[in-house]
Design an enzyme around this catalytic site. Sequence first.
Site, short mmCIF file in Angstrom:
data_model
loop_
_atom_site.label_atom_id
_atom_site.label_comp_id
_atom_site.label_asym_id
_atom_site.label_seq_id
_atom_site.Cartn_x
_atom_site.Cartn_y
_atom_site.Cartn_z
N LYS A 22 41.41 19.72 48.23
CA LYS A 22 41.57 20.92 49.07
C LYS A 22 40.60 22.01 48.63
CE LYS A 22 45.05 24.01 48.21
NZ LYS A 22 44.46 25.37 48.07
N ARG A 93 44.61 32.81 51.37
CA ARG A 93 43.69 33.73 50.69
C ARG A 93 42.27 33.20 50.64
NH1 ARG A 93 43.29 35.25 46.53
NH2 ARG A 93 43.43 37.47 46.50
N PRO A 123 43.10 40.31 42.96
CA PRO A 123 42.07 41.15 43.59
C PRO A 123 40.77 40.36 43.86
CG PRO A 123 42.26 41.65 41.25
CD PRO A 123 43.33 40.65 41.55
N VAL A 124 39.86 40.97 44.63
CA VAL A 124 38.56 40.32 44.90
C VAL A 124 37.41 41.21 44.45
CG1 VAL A 124 39.33 38.80 46.78
CG2 VAL A 124 38.62 41.15 47.30
N ASP A 125 37.68 42.10 43.48
CA ASP A 125 36.65 43.04 43.03
C ASP A 125 35.38 42.33 42.53
OD1 ASP A 125 38.72 42.34 41.02
OD2 ASP A 125 37.32 43.27 39.63
N ASP A 307 47.02 25.39 38.20
CA ASP A 307 47.60 24.69 39.35
C ASP A 307 48.44 23.47 38.94
OD1 ASP A 307 46.52 26.53 41.05
OD2 ASP A 307 44.94 25.25 41.85
C1 UD1 Z 1 41.22 29.33 42.81
C2 UD1 Z 1 41.94 28.19 43.42
C3 UD1 Z 1 43.41 28.23 43.00
C4 UD1 Z 1 43.54 28.29 41.50
C5 UD1 Z 1 42.68 29.42 40.92
C6 UD1 Z 1 42.64 29.42 39.40
C7 UD1 Z 1 40.71 27.80 45.48
C8 UD1 Z 1 40.70 27.88 46.97
N1 UD1 Z 1 41.82 28.28 44.87
O1 UD1 Z 1 41.78 30.54 43.31
O2 UD1 Z 1 44.05 27.05 43.50
O3 UD1 Z 1 44.89 28.53 41.14
O4 UD1 Z 1 41.32 29.28 41.39
O5 UD1 Z 1 42.17 28.20 38.92
O6 UD1 Z 1 39.79 27.29 44.87
N2 UD1 Z 1 40.47 37.89 39.67
C9 UD1 Z 1 40.16 39.22 39.59
N3 UD1 Z 1 39.16 39.71 40.40
C10 UD1 Z 1 38.48 38.92 41.27
C11 UD1 Z 1 38.80 37.55 41.35
C12 UD1 Z 1 39.79 37.06 40.53
O7 UD1 Z 1 40.75 39.97 38.84
O8 UD1 Z 1 37.59 39.43 41.98
C13 UD1 Z 1 41.53 37.32 38.80
C14 UD1 Z 1 42.72 36.74 39.57
O9 UD1 Z 1 43.65 37.73 39.91
C15 UD1 Z 1 43.25 35.72 38.58
C16 UD1 Z 1 41.98 35.20 37.89
O10 UD1 Z 1 40.99 36.20 38.12
O11 UD1 Z 1 44.06 36.35 37.64
C17 UD1 Z 1 41.46 33.88 38.38
O12 UD1 Z 1 41.45 33.88 39.80
P1 UD1 Z 1 40.40 33.06 40.66
O13 UD1 Z 1 39.71 32.04 39.82
O14 UD1 Z 1 39.57 33.99 41.43
O15 UD1 Z 1 41.38 32.31 41.67
P2 UD1 Z 1 41.01 31.92 43.15
O16 UD1 Z 1 39.54 31.70 43.23
O17 UD1 Z 1 41.65 32.89 44.08
#
Ligand code: UD1
Length: 423
Positions: A22, A93, A123-125, A307
Site C-alpha cells: 500500500k 492523509r 504535521p506536514v511542516d 506499523d
Molecule cells: C508513513 C506511512 C505510515 C507509517 C509512517 C511511519 C505512508 C503512506 N504512510 O506515514 O504507514 O506509520 O510513515 O513509518 O507511507 N512529522 C512531523 N512533521 C512532518 C512530517 C512528519 O513532525 O512534516 C512527524 C509525524 O508526526 C510522526 C513522524 O514525523 O511523528 C513520522 O511521520 P512520517 O514518517 O511523516 O509518517 P507518514 O509519512 O505520514
Amino acid sequence: MDKLIIRGNVPLRGEVRISGAKNSALPIIAATLLTSAPVRISNIPHLHDVTTIISLLGQMGVSITLDERFNIQVNANNVNCFDAPYELVKTMRASILVLGPLLGRFGQANVSLPGGCAIGTRPVDQHLKGLRAMGATIDVENGYIKATAKNGLQGANIAMDIVTVTGTENIMMAAVLANGQTVIHNAAREPEIEDLAKFLNALGAKITGAGTSIIVIDGVKELTEGSYQVLPDRIETGTYLIAAAITRGKIKLKNTRPDIVESILVKLAETGAYIETGDDWILLDMKDNRPRAVDVSTAPYPAFPTDMQAQMMALNTIAEGTSIITETIFENRFMHVQELQRMGAQISLKGNTAICTGIDQLQGAPTMATDLRASASLVLAGLTAVGETSIDRIYHIDRGYECIEEKLTQLGARIHRMPHKNN
Ligand code: UD1
C-alpha cells in the site's frame, strides 16, 4: 458498519500470497502526475486507500483504467485541476502525496491540510519546509495548502529535521522536474522510498541514494512512459507471520521479500519461531510452542516499524513472560490496548511504553477497530482467543489489508464478515 466475526483458537496452516505494498502504491500512483506519457503499474493492492488516490487523480482529469487483475494504466496528459479537496484528504492523509508532483510539473497545487488523525497530530511542516527551500510560495489558508512555483522549482540542499516517509517522498517527487540538483539530507530509508525512486528512474528520472539517508535528485526536463511492478507489502507480510506465531501454526508466505522485513524476522525468531526464507518466500513454524515475550521499540526503517507495533503487542499478550513495548514515532498509538484488555490482556501503559504480561489464553469479546494497524491487532487477538470475537468499524482494515477474510480462511481461520444490514 461491517463487522468481522472470528471464532479463534485454531492454528493457521497453509500458504498465502502477499499483495503489493500500500505505502508504495500510493506514492507511485501520485507520481504518475509527473508525466504526460502513459504509465502501467502492476501488483497494485485492491484496497480502499488505493481507490481513494485513484479517485483523487480522476478528479484532476487523469485517466486511469484498471484491468481484471487490478493492474492500472494511467495517463496524466490532460490534468485540468490541481486541487485535493478536504472530503478526500480527510479519509486518507497520504493524499498529501499529490502536493510534490503537482507543484513539480504544473507549478501549482491546492491541497487540504490533513490535520490530526487517530494516532497523533501528524504535521506536514517538513514537507512545506522542503518545498519552500526549492522556491515554492506556500500559504496555508482556510485549511488548505496553496502552493505555487511560477518559474518552476529550483534544486536545493534540504536537511530534514525529522525522518519523515511521505515528506521525503513529496520532496523527491517535486525535485524530479526541478531546475538543477536537489539533495535530501536525513531522508527516510524505507523500502517504499527506494521503490518510488526506482519507478521514477524507470520513467527517466535521475535519482541516486534512495534507501540511504542522503538522496540526490538531478532534475530532468520531462519523464517518459514506462511500466513498473510495486514491491510486496512488508506490513501485510509481518501481520501474517504474527498470525502464524500467535496461533502456534505454520504458514508459508509467497510473493514477498524477506530482506525488507528483517527487523520483524529477528523479533519473531526471538519468540522461538522457526523461520526459513527464500528469495520471495518466508516460512514460519511455531512447532506448536507458545511464543516467548519480546521487547520492541519502534523507530524509522531499518528498525522495527511502528506499523507493526500493535500486532506485536497482540502476540505478546499470550506470550510467555513480560515485555516492554515502546512507541517512538506516534504519540497516541496505543488505542488497541483498551480493546485487547477487553479480551483479558494484561497491559499497563506509562507514557509511550506498554508493559505486557503474557497470559495463557485470550477470551473472545466484542471489540472496536480504531485505526488500520490497531484493527489488525484485534484480528490477530481474535484468531488466538477462545470463543467469538467481533470487530466493529472494520472499514479501517479494508484500507490496508487486501481480502483479509479470504486469505485467513484459506489458512484455516474461522472468520467471516457480517454486513452492516445484518448487525
Ligand atoms: C508513513 C506511512 C505510515 C507509517 C509512517 C511511519 C505512508 C503512506 N504512510 O506515514 O504507514 O506509520 O510513515 O513509518 O507511507 N512529522 C512531523 N512533521 C512532518 C512530517 C512528519 O513532525 O512534516 C512527524 C509525524 O508526526 C510522526 C513522524 O514525523 O511523528 C513520522 O511521520 P512520517 O514518517 O511523516 O509518517 P507518514 O509519512 O505520514
